[in-house]
Write a protein that holds these residues in place. Structure first.
Motif, short mmCIF file in Angstrom:
data_model
loop_
_atom_site.label_atom_id
_atom_site.label_comp_id
_atom_site.label_asym_id
_atom_site.label_seq_id
_atom_site.Cartn_x
_atom_site.Cartn_y
_atom_site.Cartn_z
N ALA A 131 -20.82 23.84 57.73
CA ALA A 131 -22.13 24.15 57.12
C ALA A 131 -22.29 25.65 56.92
N ALA A 132 -21.84 26.45 57.87
CA ALA A 132 -21.95 27.90 57.76
C ALA A 132 -21.07 28.44 56.63
N ILE A 133 -19.87 27.89 56.50
CA ILE A 133 -18.99 28.29 55.40
C ILE A 133 -19.62 27.94 54.06
N ASN A 134 -20.16 26.74 53.96
CA ASN A 134 -20.83 26.33 52.72
C ASN A 134 -22.03 27.22 52.42
N ASP A 135 -22.78 27.62 53.45
CA ASP A 135 -23.91 28.52 53.28
C ASP A 135 -23.45 29.86 52.73
N ALA A 136 -22.38 30.40 53.29
CA ALA A 136 -21.85 31.69 52.81
C ALA A 136 -21.35 31.56 51.38
N ASN A 137 -20.67 30.47 51.06
CA ASN A 137 -20.17 30.27 49.70
C ASN A 137 -21.32 30.14 48.70
N ASN A 138 -22.40 29.50 49.09
CA ASN A 138 -23.58 29.42 48.21
C ASN A 138 -24.15 30.81 47.96
N LYS A 139 -24.17 31.65 49.00
CA LYS A 139 -24.67 33.02 48.83
C LYS A 139 -23.77 33.81 47.87
N PHE B 231 -20.23 38.12 52.97
CA PHE B 231 -21.43 37.31 53.03
C PHE B 231 -21.40 36.53 54.33
N THR B 232 -22.55 36.45 55.00
CA THR B 232 -22.63 35.72 56.26
C THR B 232 -23.41 34.45 56.07
N GLY B 233 -22.78 33.35 56.43
CA GLY B 233 -23.44 32.05 56.41
C GLY B 233 -23.71 31.63 57.84
N THR B 234 -24.83 30.96 58.05
CA THR B 234 -25.19 30.51 59.39
C THR B 234 -25.53 29.02 59.37
N ALA B 235 -25.45 28.43 60.55
CA ALA B 235 -25.80 27.01 60.68
C ALA B 235 -26.21 26.74 62.11
N VAL C 60 -23.78 29.03 64.89
CA VAL C 60 -22.52 29.38 64.25
C VAL C 60 -22.81 30.33 63.10
N SER C 61 -21.98 31.38 62.99
CA SER C 61 -22.05 32.25 61.81
C SER C 61 -20.63 32.47 61.31
N VAL C 62 -20.53 32.57 60.01
CA VAL C 62 -19.23 32.73 59.37
C VAL C 62 -19.34 33.86 58.37
N ASP C 63 -18.38 34.78 58.41
CA ASP C 63 -18.31 35.87 57.43
C ASP C 63 -17.24 35.51 56.40
N VAL C 64 -17.65 35.54 55.12
CA VAL C 64 -16.76 35.17 54.03
C VAL C 64 -16.83 36.27 52.98
N LYS C 65 -15.65 36.73 52.54
CA LYS C 65 -15.61 37.73 51.48
C LYS C 65 -15.92 37.06 50.14
N GLY C 66 -16.24 37.87 49.16
CA GLY C 66 -16.60 37.37 47.85
C GLY C 66 -15.51 36.57 47.17
N ASP C 67 -14.28 36.70 47.63
CA ASP C 67 -13.19 35.90 47.07
C ASP C 67 -13.06 34.57 47.82
#
Length: 100
Positions: free
Chosen positions: A72-80, A28-32, A37-44
């Protein structure tokens, strides 16, 4: 519980595990900061990549803004991740709110 019900339960459990595994591997990619800034976070919830647009910042003094944008980008990805998990796993909850 009869054997047919047990078979359905085992099938549902297998499907649920497959869906959970798929979610854990999905990125999942979160942006801010308007894409600064963009952050890629796996489902785990493990962060696998962080990108910072170097043209978005005028000086190294912007480091606090960069850090805030990363958070903020990490939080966005985690929300997704949470939204997708609820969407995919919700049917397995079978009317049991708060299970996932």
């Amino acid at each position: 519980m009869n054997q047919q019900a047990m078979m359905r339960l085992k099938k549902m459990q297998k499907e649920m595990m497959q869906k959970q595994n798929e979610l854990m591997e999905t990125v999942f990619t979160g942006t801010a900061g308007g894409g600064m800034v963009s952050v890629d976070v796996k489902g785990d919830h493990s962060v696998v990549n962080i990108k910072v647009d170097p043209d978005a910042f005028e000086s190294k003094d912007d480091i606090e803004m960069i850090c805030d944008s990363i958070v903020a980008a990490i939080n966005d990805a985690n929300n997704k991740i949470d939204q997708k998990t609820a969407e995919i796993m919700g049917p397995f909850a079978g009317g049991m709110p708060g299970l996932f």
